[in-house]
Design a protein around this motif. Structure first.
Motif, PDB file in Angstrom:
ATOM      1  N   SER A   1     -20.668 -12.525  13.205  1.00 22.09           N
ATOM      2  CA  SER A   1     -19.403 -11.891  13.584  1.00 22.09           C
ATOM      3  C   SER A   1     -19.573 -11.032  14.829  1.00 22.09           C
ATOM      4  CB  SER A   1     -18.879 -11.033  12.429  1.00 22.09           C
ATOM      5  OG  SER A   1     -18.561 -11.826  11.315  1.00 22.09           O
ATOM      6  N   GLU A   2     -20.689 -10.302  14.916  1.00 20.47           N
ATOM      7  CA  GLU A   2     -20.934  -9.455  16.085  1.00 20.47           C
ATOM      8  C   GLU A   2     -21.090 -10.293  17.339  1.00 20.47           C
ATOM      9  OE1 GLU A   2     -23.660  -5.560  17.218  1.00 20.47           O
ATOM     10  OE2 GLU A   2     -24.506  -7.115  15.909  1.00 20.47           O
ATOM     11  N   GLU A   3     -21.784 -11.424  17.224  1.00 18.90           N
ATOM     12  CA  GLU A   3     -21.941 -12.300  18.387  1.00 18.90           C
ATOM     13  C   GLU A   3     -20.599 -12.865  18.826  1.00 18.90           C
ATOM     14  OE1 GLU A   3     -26.513 -13.960  17.856  1.00 18.90           O
ATOM     15  OE2 GLU A   3     -24.885 -14.886  16.705  1.00 18.90           O
ATOM     16  N   PHE A   4     -19.741 -13.207  17.876  1.00 16.70           N
ATOM     17  CA  PHE A   4     -18.401 -13.674  18.238  1.00 16.70           C
ATOM     18  C   PHE A   4     -17.631 -12.583  18.974  1.00 16.70           C
ATOM     19  CE2 PHE A   4     -18.896 -17.109  15.055  1.00 16.70           C
ATOM     20  CZ  PHE A   4     -18.384 -18.160  15.786  1.00 16.70           C
ATOM     21  N   GLN A   5     -17.759 -11.328  18.552  1.00 18.60           N
ATOM     22  CA  GLN A   5     -17.051 -10.244  19.228  1.00 18.60           C
ATOM     23  C   GLN A   5     -17.539 -10.090  20.667  1.00 18.60           C
ATOM     24  OE1 GLN A   5     -17.892  -6.033  18.396  1.00 18.60           O
ATOM     25  NE2 GLN A   5     -15.708  -5.766  17.938  1.00 18.60           N
ATOM     26  N   TYR A   6     -18.853 -10.091  20.857  1.00 20.26           N
ATOM     27  CA  TYR A   6     -19.402  -9.954  22.207  1.00 20.26           C
ATOM     28  C   TYR A   6     -19.054 -11.169  23.059  1.00 20.26           C
ATOM     29  CZ  TYR A   6     -22.042  -5.622  21.697  1.00 20.26           C
ATOM     30  OH  TYR A   6     -22.390  -4.298  21.552  1.00 20.26           O
ATOM     31  N   PHE A   7     -19.011 -12.329  22.440  1.00 20.10           N
ATOM     32  CA  PHE A   7     -18.660 -13.536  23.187  1.00 20.10           C
ATOM     33  C   PHE A   7     -17.202 -13.502  23.625  1.00 20.10           C
ATOM     34  CE2 PHE A   7     -17.018 -17.989  22.963  1.00 20.10           C
ATOM     35  CZ  PHE A   7     -17.605 -18.446  24.124  1.00 20.10           C
ATOM     36  N   TYR A   8     -16.291 -13.193  22.693  1.00 22.33           N
ATOM     37  CA  TYR A   8     -14.873 -13.211  23.016  1.00 22.33           C
ATOM     38  C   TYR A   8     -14.547 -12.180  24.101  1.00 22.33           C
ATOM     39  CZ  TYR A   8      -9.801 -12.923  22.529  1.00 22.33           C
ATOM     40  OH  TYR A   8      -8.447 -12.927  22.790  1.00 22.33           O
ATOM     41  N   TYR A   9     -14.946 -10.944  23.895  1.00 24.48           N
ATOM     42  CA  TYR A   9     -14.605  -9.908  24.872  1.00 24.48           C
ATOM     43  C   TYR A   9     -15.501  -9.962  26.106  1.00 24.48           C
ATOM     44  CZ  TYR A   9     -11.443  -8.100  21.390  1.00 24.48           C
ATOM     45  OH  TYR A   9     -10.412  -7.983  20.486  1.00 24.48           O
ATOM     46  N   GLY A  10     -16.674 -10.571  25.982  1.00 24.96           N
ATOM     47  CA  GLY A  10     -17.518 -10.767  27.157  1.00 24.96           C
ATOM     48  C   GLY A  10     -16.871 -11.667  28.188  1.00 24.96           C
ATOM     49  N   THR A  11     -15.911 -12.477  27.742  1.00 24.27           N
ATOM     50  CA  THR A  11     -15.151 -13.329  28.663  1.00 24.27           C
ATOM     51  C   THR A  11     -14.536 -12.516  29.793  1.00 24.27           C
ATOM     52  OG1 THR A  11     -14.608 -14.865  26.854  1.00 24.27           O
ATOM     53  CG2 THR A  11     -13.197 -14.941  28.801  1.00 24.27           C
ATOM     54  N   LEU A  12     -14.109 -11.292  29.485  1.00 23.80           N
ATOM     55  CA  LEU A  12     -13.442 -10.441  30.465  1.00 23.80           C
ATOM     56  C   LEU A  12     -14.308 -10.135  31.679  1.00 23.80           C
ATOM     57  CD1 LEU A  12     -11.945  -7.873  27.942  1.00 23.80           C
ATOM     58  CD2 LEU A  12     -10.556  -9.265  29.489  1.00 23.80           C
ATOM     59  N   PHE A  13     -15.623 -10.169  31.508  1.00 26.11           N
ATOM     60  CA  PHE A  13     -16.530  -9.652  32.526  1.00 26.11           C
ATOM     61  C   PHE A  13     -17.307 -10.744  33.249  1.00 26.11           C
ATOM     62  CE2 PHE A  13     -16.066  -6.675  28.946  1.00 26.11           C
ATOM     63  CZ  PHE A  13     -15.313  -5.705  29.594  1.00 26.11           C
ATOM     64  N   GLN A  14     -16.816 -11.968  33.139  1.00 25.74           N
ATOM     65  CA  GLN A  14     -17.449 -13.080  33.843  1.00 25.74           C
ATOM     66  C   GLN A  14     -16.800 -13.271  35.218  1.00 25.74           C
ATOM     67  OE1 GLN A  14     -20.237 -14.098  32.222  1.00 25.74           O
ATOM     68  NE2 GLN A  14     -19.452 -12.453  30.899  1.00 25.74           N
ATOM     69  N   GLU A  15     -17.596 -13.753  36.156  1.00 25.71           N
ATOM     70  CA  GLU A  15     -17.128 -13.865  37.541  1.00 25.71           C
ATOM     71  C   GLU A  15     -15.906 -14.757  37.679  1.00 25.71           C
ATOM     72  OE1 GLU A  15     -20.158 -14.979  40.257  1.00 25.71           O
ATOM     73  OE2 GLU A  15     -21.401 -13.196  39.899  1.00 25.71           O
ATOM     74  N   ASP A  16     -15.829 -15.802  36.874  1.00 24.37           N
ATOM     75  CA  ASP A  16     -14.718 -16.744  37.010  1.00 24.37           C
ATOM     76  C   ASP A  16     -13.535 -16.386  36.119  1.00 24.37           C
ATOM     77  OD1 ASP A  16     -15.862 -17.352  34.584  1.00 24.37           O
ATOM     78  OD2 ASP A  16     -15.740 -19.531  34.839  1.00 24.37           O
TER      79      ASP A  16
END
Length: 265
Positions: free
Chosen positions: A71-86
């Protein structure tokens, strides 16, 4: 509500029942485990190659045909989308020509194997471009189920459910202080639809909230739900600084009109 939203809502029926049955308990568990996202920490970890939450590492795990992510990895993955270059919250979907071909297919009550093949082809193209596209994840699951590939359907239902639970854990949606946080505006509608709610209208609530009105299922239900789009907007304007001035000017004009109307009353 757009025609696309209506068509998408019809397709959701194939996966809605399974998710709705466990929604309440799963949301309570997710909130207890995850809570609101610490976006500052997620931004740092998702862009650090030495972190176990490094976005490319989580992306490889997400795209694999397994259910090993936590679940924690899913949270970091989903919101990590915000901080990607593309990242672009208003990005266009790939292959708009194929999407236009699919609109009548989405509207059908019964779909042929050829229809489903076309749906899966488009879903895979979109997910290669945007892995957290909730609509195309739903379509992918639907095609797997209809084609009898139940193991694959269960794997990707697991992934979809966890993304939805990540959003659910970010708040209650009942007021601005407990708004749900999403990474794409369309996820507001998708999340509500997959929760069994029908969106009817939307308005922006300053400084950074979307408020989505829904069809109430009972007298005690809220009229609508709040979504926090502050980081979404911040990332957008970082990449499109020229539009920040235009948005500020429009806000000033709107405020001036409101003040003028108040003075004449």
């Amino acid at each position: 509500m757009s025609r696309r939203v209506v068509l998408f809502a019809a397709i959701l029926v194939a996966t809605l029942s399974a998710f709705a049955a466990a929604r309440q308990n799963a949301r309570a568990t997710a909130r207890a485990e995850l809570g609101r996202p610490d976006l500052e920490r997620i931004a740092e970890a998702s862009t650090d190659p030495d972190s176990r939450f490094y976005y490319p590492t989580l992306l490889r795990s997400f795209m694999a045909n397994d259910t090993t992510m936590t679940s924690e990895e899913f949270q970091y993955f989903y919101y990590g989308t915000l901080f990607q270059e593309d990242y672009d919250p208003y990005r266009d979907s790939p292959n708009p020509a194929l999407l236009q071909e699919l609109l009548p297919v989405y509207a059908k009550q019964q779909r042929t194997r050829a229809d489903r093949a076309k749906m899966l082809d488009y879903a895979m193209q979109v997910l290669a471009d945007n892995p957290v596209d909730l609509r195309q994840l739903t379509n992918r699951i639907y095609v797997y189920e209809q084609n009898g590939k139940y193991d694959l359907a269960k794997i990707w239902q697991y992934k979809l459910n966890h993304l939805l639970l990540v959003i659910a854990a970010s708040g209650t949606g009942t007021d601005a202080g407990n708004a749900w946080t999403v990474v794409y505006p369309q996820h507001e509608y998708d999340f509500l639809n997959l929760s069994g709610l029908t969106a009817t209208s939307q308005r922006f609530e300053p400084p950074h909230f979307d408020y989505i009105m829904v069809t109430k299922r009972s007298a005690n239900d809220p009229d609508g739900y709040f979504f926090d789009i502050s980081e979404l907007l911040r990332q957008y304007f970082l990449k499109h600084p020229s539009e920040l001035g235009e948005a500020a000017s429009q806000a000033d004009d709107a405020e001036a009109r409101t003040d003028g109307e108040a003075e004449t009353q």
